[in-house]
Design a protein around this motif. Structure first.
Motif, mmCIF file in Angstrom:
data_model
loop_
_atom_site.group_PDB
_atom_site.id
_atom_site.type_symbol
_atom_site.label_atom_id
_atom_site.label_comp_id
_atom_site.label_asym_id
_atom_site.label_seq_id
_atom_site.Cartn_x
_atom_site.Cartn_y
_atom_site.Cartn_z
ATOM 1 N N LEU A 118 0.830 -1.207 0.000
ATOM 2 C CA LEU A 118 0.000 0.000 0.000
ATOM 3 C C LEU A 118 0.864 1.256 0.000
ATOM 4 C CD1 LEU A 118 -2.840 -0.965 2.492
ATOM 5 C CD2 LEU A 118 -3.095 -0.511 0.046
ATOM 6 N N GLN A 119 1.946 1.236 0.758
ATOM 7 C CA GLN A 119 2.832 2.396 0.799
ATOM 8 C C GLN A 119 3.493 2.609 -0.567
ATOM 9 O OE1 GLN A 119 2.992 4.488 3.370
ATOM 10 N NE2 GLN A 119 4.263 5.812 2.087
ATOM 11 N N ALA A 120 3.821 1.512 -1.250
ATOM 12 C CA ALA A 120 4.399 1.630 -2.589
ATOM 13 C C ALA A 120 3.401 2.256 -3.554
ATOM 14 C CB ALA A 120 4.838 0.253 -3.084
ATOM 15 N N LEU A 121 2.118 1.890 -3.418
ATOM 16 C CA LEU A 121 1.091 2.475 -4.282
ATOM 17 C C LEU A 121 0.903 3.954 -3.988
ATOM 18 C CD1 LEU A 121 -1.111 2.304 -6.414
ATOM 19 C CD2 LEU A 121 -2.683 1.542 -4.633
ATOM 20 N N LEU A 122 0.932 4.328 -2.720
ATOM 21 C CA LEU A 122 0.813 5.737 -2.344
ATOM 22 C C LEU A 122 1.943 6.541 -2.982
ATOM 23 C CD1 LEU A 122 -0.700 7.830 -0.505
ATOM 24 C CD2 LEU A 122 0.991 7.276 1.253
ATOM 25 N N ALA A 123 3.163 6.007 -2.889
ATOM 26 C CA ALA A 123 4.319 6.704 -3.452
ATOM 27 C C ALA A 123 4.212 6.796 -4.974
ATOM 28 C CB ALA A 123 5.607 5.988 -3.047
ATOM 29 N N ARG A 124 3.774 5.710 -5.615
ATOM 30 C CA ARG A 124 3.659 5.740 -7.073
ATOM 31 C C ARG A 124 2.594 6.735 -7.523
ATOM 32 N NH1 ARG A 124 4.079 0.518 -10.821
ATOM 33 N NH2 ARG A 124 6.154 0.765 -9.905
ATOM 34 N N SER A 125 1.445 6.736 -6.841
ATOM 35 C CA SER A 125 0.366 7.664 -7.208
ATOM 36 C C SER A 125 0.833 9.102 -7.078
ATOM 37 C CB SER A 125 -0.858 7.413 -6.322
ATOM 38 O OG SER A 125 -1.340 6.096 -6.460
ATOM 39 N N ALA A 126 1.534 9.395 -5.978
ATOM 40 C CA ALA A 126 2.044 10.754 -5.773
ATOM 41 C C ALA A 126 3.030 11.130 -6.868
ATOM 42 C CB ALA A 126 2.700 10.860 -4.403
ATOM 43 N N GLY A 127 3.866 10.183 -7.283
ATOM 44 C CA GLY A 127 4.857 10.458 -8.308
ATOM 45 C C GLY A 127 4.259 10.685 -9.683
ATOM 46 N N LEU A 128 3.057 10.159 -9.914
ATOM 47 C CA LEU A 128 2.398 10.307 -11.212
ATOM 48 C C LEU A 128 1.577 11.589 -11.316
ATOM 49 C CD1 LEU A 128 1.167 6.626 -11.597
ATOM 50 C CD2 LEU A 128 2.912 7.728 -13.007
ATOM 51 N N ALA A 129 1.288 12.211 -10.187
ATOM 52 C CA ALA A 129 0.434 13.407 -10.162
ATOM 53 C C ALA A 129 1.276 14.671 -10.224
ATOM 54 C CB ALA A 129 -0.418 13.409 -8.901
ATOM 55 N N THR A 130 0.800 15.624 -11.019
ATOM 56 C CA THR A 130 1.423 16.943 -11.083
ATOM 57 C C THR A 130 0.307 17.986 -10.987
ATOM 58 O OG1 THR A 130 1.288 16.957 -13.497
ATOM 59 C CG2 THR A 130 3.316 16.123 -12.531
ATOM 60 N N THR A 131 0.674 19.236 -11.014
ATOM 61 C CA THR A 131 -0.325 20.303 -10.933
ATOM 62 C C THR A 131 -1.332 20.178 -12.079
ATOM 63 O OG1 THR A 131 1.249 21.797 -9.888
ATOM 64 C CG2 THR A 131 -0.677 22.795 -10.923
ATOM 65 N N GLY A 132 -2.602 20.112 -11.722
ATOM 66 C CA GLY A 132 -3.660 20.011 -12.711
ATOM 67 C C GLY A 132 -4.098 18.606 -13.046
#
Length: 314
Positions: A118-132
């Motif tokens: 789950l922590q790996a997914l949280l990190a991956r999701s955050a890394g894929l998101a940018t402004t907008g």
């Protein structure tokens, strides 16, 4: 620059749809056909957005190592960026009995991810998101996962500048809306909103009052799907009802997810509320004529959108 669309699916499924003339409990049935489609709310939304076009679509979440082929084929065919994390085990199968213009669902248990996964997914999701980035958090949570997981994900994504769209139910919905950061958009159906409110919601006024409770918390758009009655689209300053006449139904599976895809497509355009309501309703209606998480051609969706009846309530 057109914003990317990111969908996060913690509990995906392979949808095994069995087509029946009718369903008679306790009797033997002969199926007309069976179809297997990679599913889960976020996967369905990503698929419909890819059909519509207009920008990058990224899908992430958790998949079991043992049965990824249906998902990988979909992502390759529709040019969806596959950012799923593979974990040991099998992605669950959901059995959907399509009969009499309705669907009976039998959802099987899914994967049980570890805290590290789950922590790996949280990190991956955050890394894929940018402004907008338009980031969808959708579907049920896997067994053993904390109710506030979507709240944590939403807070992380919003800090990255994303606009979070939430489509879940039950305790996961309550916990997400109790979090520090409110999603930009929430799309409950009437039953899901009733569960959140803690009482039945009979009539538009009751539904609107409950939805306005969400806008007061900071949610900027609430879309309440009402089945054959259409949907209510509610912001702090506007309320619309959108509906289409009854259409031929091939499968109701994923119609709500198609509506979410329409919402996200309109948000990508920075569309006004009426255009958003037309597009969301047209996506859902267009999906009804097709099996699997697919849309008809863009021209057909636009024609359906033009036929949507809009009632301005406020």
């Amino acid at each position: 620059m057109i914003a990317s669309a990111l969908t996060v699916t913690l509990n995906p499924a392979i949808d095994e749809t069995i087509l029946l003339d009718r369903l008679r409990p306790g009797h033997v049935h002969r199926a007309q056909a069976v179809r297997f489609n990679p599913g889960g709310k976020g996967v369905n939304v990503a698929s419909c957005l890819a059909d519509w076009g207009g920008g990058e679509v990224i899908a992430t979440g958790l998949l079991g190592h043992n049965n990824t082929s249906h998902f990988e084929a979909l992502f390759t065919t529709k040019r969806i960026i596959d950012a799923f994390i593979r974990i040991p085990g099998d992605t669950r199968t959901n059995i959907k009995l399509s009969h009499d213009g309705e669907t009976t669902d039998i959802n099987l248990p899914g994967l049980v991810p570890s805290a590290a996964e789950l922590q790996a997914l949280l990190a991956r999701s955050a890394g894929l998101a940018t402004t907008g980035t338009l980031a969808l958090l959708a579907g049920s949570l896997p067994s053993g996962v904390a109710d506030d997981t979507y709240a944590t994900l939403a807070e992380t994504l919003i800090r990255r500048g994303a606009r979070a769209v939430l489509d879940t139910s039950g305790t996961a919905l309550k916990a997400a809306l109790a979090g520090k950061a409110q999603p930009f958009c929430v799309k409950p159906n009437r039953a899901e909103l009733e569960y959140f409110a803690g009482h039945s919601l009979t009539g538009d006024d009751a539904v609107i009052e409950a939805a306005r409770g969400l806008t007061a918390r900071g949610v900027q758009l609430v879309v309440v799907s009402l089945g054959a009655e259409g949907a209510l689209f509610i912001t702090e300053s506007q309320i619309l009802r959108a509906a289409l006449p009854a259409l031929r139904v091939t499968s109701t599976v994923g119609a709500g997810d198609a509506m979410v895809a329409g919402i996200m497509a309109a948000l990508r355009e920075e569309a006004g509320l009426e255009r958003l309501a037309r597009l969301a309703t047209a996506f859902a209606a267009g999906k009804l004529g097709l099996a699997g998480p697919n849309l008809p051609p863009r021209s057909q969706i636009e024609a359906l959108g033009g036929a949507v009846t809009i009632q301005i309530i406020q």
